[in-house]
Motif scaffolding. Sequence first.
Motif, mmCIF file in Angstrom:
data_model
loop_
_atom_site.group_PDB
_atom_site.id
_atom_site.type_symbol
_atom_site.label_atom_id
_atom_site.label_comp_id
_atom_site.label_asym_id
_atom_site.label_seq_id
_atom_site.Cartn_x
_atom_site.Cartn_y
_atom_site.Cartn_z
ATOM 1 N N ALA A 164 1.062 -0.988 0.063
ATOM 2 C CA ALA A 164 0.174 0.156 0.313
ATOM 3 C C ALA A 164 0.739 1.846 -0.058
ATOM 4 C CB ALA A 164 -0.897 0.310 1.094
ATOM 5 N N ARG A 165 1.929 1.162 0.378
ATOM 6 C CA ARG A 165 2.838 2.348 1.159
ATOM 7 C C ARG A 165 3.260 2.914 -0.597
ATOM 8 N NH1 ARG A 165 6.921 0.117 4.559
ATOM 9 N NH2 ARG A 165 5.361 -1.467 5.610
ATOM 10 N N LYS A 166 3.100 2.286 -1.493
ATOM 11 C CA LYS A 166 3.510 2.439 -2.995
ATOM 12 C C LYS A 166 2.537 3.112 -3.905
ATOM 13 C CE LYS A 166 6.954 -1.644 -3.467
ATOM 14 N NZ LYS A 166 7.227 -3.003 -3.475
ATOM 15 N N VAL A 167 1.482 3.202 -3.319
ATOM 16 C CA VAL A 167 0.559 3.942 -3.896
ATOM 17 C C VAL A 167 -0.270 4.761 -3.787
ATOM 18 C CG1 VAL A 167 -0.441 1.566 -5.529
ATOM 19 C CG2 VAL A 167 -1.826 1.756 -2.553
ATOM 20 N N PHE A 168 -0.409 4.507 -2.021
ATOM 21 C CA PHE A 168 -0.492 5.854 -1.541
ATOM 22 C C PHE A 168 0.199 6.346 -0.268
ATOM 23 C CE2 PHE A 168 -3.817 3.156 -0.240
ATOM 24 C CZ PHE A 168 -3.541 3.304 1.310
ATOM 25 N N PRO A 169 0.388 7.574 0.494
ATOM 26 C CA PRO A 169 1.002 7.367 2.072
ATOM 27 C C PRO A 169 -0.271 6.609 2.896
ATOM 28 C CG PRO A 169 1.172 9.456 0.412
ATOM 29 C CD PRO A 169 0.341 8.465 -0.357
ATOM 30 N N CYS A 170 0.816 5.797 3.430
ATOM 31 C CA CYS A 170 -0.244 5.176 5.007
ATOM 32 C C CYS A 170 0.627 4.431 6.178
ATOM 33 C CB CYS A 170 -0.792 4.256 4.667
ATOM 34 S SG CYS A 170 -0.375 2.646 3.312
ATOM 35 N N ARG A 171 -0.178 3.820 6.823
ATOM 36 C CA ARG A 171 0.459 3.378 7.660
ATOM 37 C C ARG A 171 0.569 1.495 7.427
ATOM 38 N NH1 ARG A 171 4.156 3.802 9.128
ATOM 39 N NH2 ARG A 171 4.278 2.975 10.904
ATOM 40 N N ASP A 172 1.536 1.702 6.946
ATOM 41 C CA ASP A 172 1.262 -0.256 6.292
ATOM 42 C C ASP A 172 1.458 -1.160 7.898
ATOM 43 O OD1 ASP A 172 0.686 -1.189 4.456
ATOM 44 O OD2 ASP A 172 2.351 -1.257 2.714
ATOM 45 N N ILE A 173 0.830 -1.395 8.229
ATOM 46 C CA ILE A 173 0.570 -2.733 9.506
ATOM 47 C C ILE A 173 0.022 -3.511 8.802
ATOM 48 C CG2 ILE A 173 3.033 -1.673 9.748
ATOM 49 C CD1 ILE A 173 1.573 -1.016 12.354
#
Length: 570
Positions: A164-173
């Motif tokens: 997900a961090r590759k398509v939108f900024p987020c907390r990806d856990i």
Amino acid sequence: MPQTGILLFRKYFIRTIISLSLLVICSSLACHASNYQYADSAYIYHERSYDILKYTLAIDLYSCYDPPFPKSFKAREVITFRIDTSIRMIRLDASNGSLLIDSIAMAGVSFKHASDTLTIRLNRIYQKGEVVSIRICYRHKDTADHAFYAGDGYAFFDLPAEGARKVFPCRDIPSCKAKWELTARVPVAVRLGSNGSLADSVISGDTLYYHWISHDPMSTYLMTLTSAKDYKIDIKYWHKPWHPMDSIPVRFYYQGSEHPAPVENIIIPLADFYSRMFGDYPFEKIGFATLNWLFQWGGMENQTMINLQKDGWHEILAAHEFSHQWFGDLITCGTWADIWLNESFATYCEALWLEHTKGYSAYKDHLATRATGYLNNNPGFPIYNQGWLYHTPPVHLLYNAAVIYNKGACTLHQLRYILGDSLFFRALHAYMTDTNFIYKNAVTADFISKVNRVSGKDYSWFFNEWVYSANHPVYKNTYEITKTARNKWTVSYEIKQTQSNAPFFRMPVEILIGFNDQSDTLIKIDNTVNPQLFQGSFTKHPISCSFDPYENILLKEASTEMGKLESKTK
């Protein structure tokens, strides 16, 4: 994620959908985002300074469907979060290789994008309880990043484990769950599905705007966008057996050359069956879509929007992926070390569906194949890897077929064997309907605690052997039949484990004794020491002994021979 080897404005558009005043939304579970702490009891895999409540994404994919099929797009994202402790700065996962951050719309903020982290200095110190929204304008580079795919008229997200961090900024856990809203601009010939419900789709000339809203929180790796030119769409409705007036749409996206009937024909009875077993279907939609050759899995269980491989309309694949809506989506693994709570359970559900539709023999045959897959390809690591709490493993390890899918599913059968059907299925249902976990996360210790509570006994020893330890028992058993008097015989049976790469496995074992009158006697022994001797006296002539005759200990190697025992002391 399923089966490895078989399982990613309207500012720019016509209408504005992003209104910051509408984004002050609370969630029963959010993600804590600043100093990571890890534990394998109650999941503490998150930062403690703010909770992400919702991602609202507007994305322009219009140019991605025609040659040369660029992988670039523009997007605007609003992240809404609630403050847990006083903060001035937040950090988000954002891949430098995939994303270019153009601006952040909040007066007085500054940001830095480096080392796959977007660090945002806020315009003031925010206090506990405040709800804040940040708008981020960014671009996706024209790069193959194994998260956003575009080619041959398809464009889609496929985001496990941390894409997900590759398509939108987020907390990806996985322990970060938030609501999701998506608006996408595409050509009018494109059909596009996503998580949740379709709020509207608006045509303007040659352009189509899709607006999807998910009202239930989900982990970032389960968020998706699935689209293609000339998709066909079939829509059915599942009526809940106990609420017949309450129906849920079931959407099938496919190409005209495909035949989705095998899944369309079973989805209603499948939803009925899983709802009886695990609690009511928990979401607002059921969705399936097949993708093209770019998709790397057999299927992916995105929440309410399952993706399948091209022509992947297969009953067992659908049974696996659909069960993830409970095991993985409704209750998501708290850390990657707990991934078996997703994948082992979904693999086991394949067998349960076969048992329901074709009988117990089909169930056992399916699991026997899974056991063989483990025994022939065992990499020698446990189902639960504590190191995965701290470091996300490569995908081929995280989704290892032999251990996480095959061994895990067989371990659940062995738990059923030990508990008995009544307790086993009560424990599954109690776990899947526990309000401490649903729409949230659970870790392995939570499931063990549930089993212990339902059964009234401590089964930690079972999980220590089969989940926390690697490998399996190797039995080399010997038995002797002795005539002790007229019409009296003694059977002496030594159970012995010889594995050198694992500790002793305590297990209840079954021995089938055959007699010359063609009758059989089944003996069950709690094998608690190594070696262990069983002796039994009989008034008819025993002629054979079979170890684990019904293959309830699927995860083993075993041989049994008749011979002279050195000691016959019990």
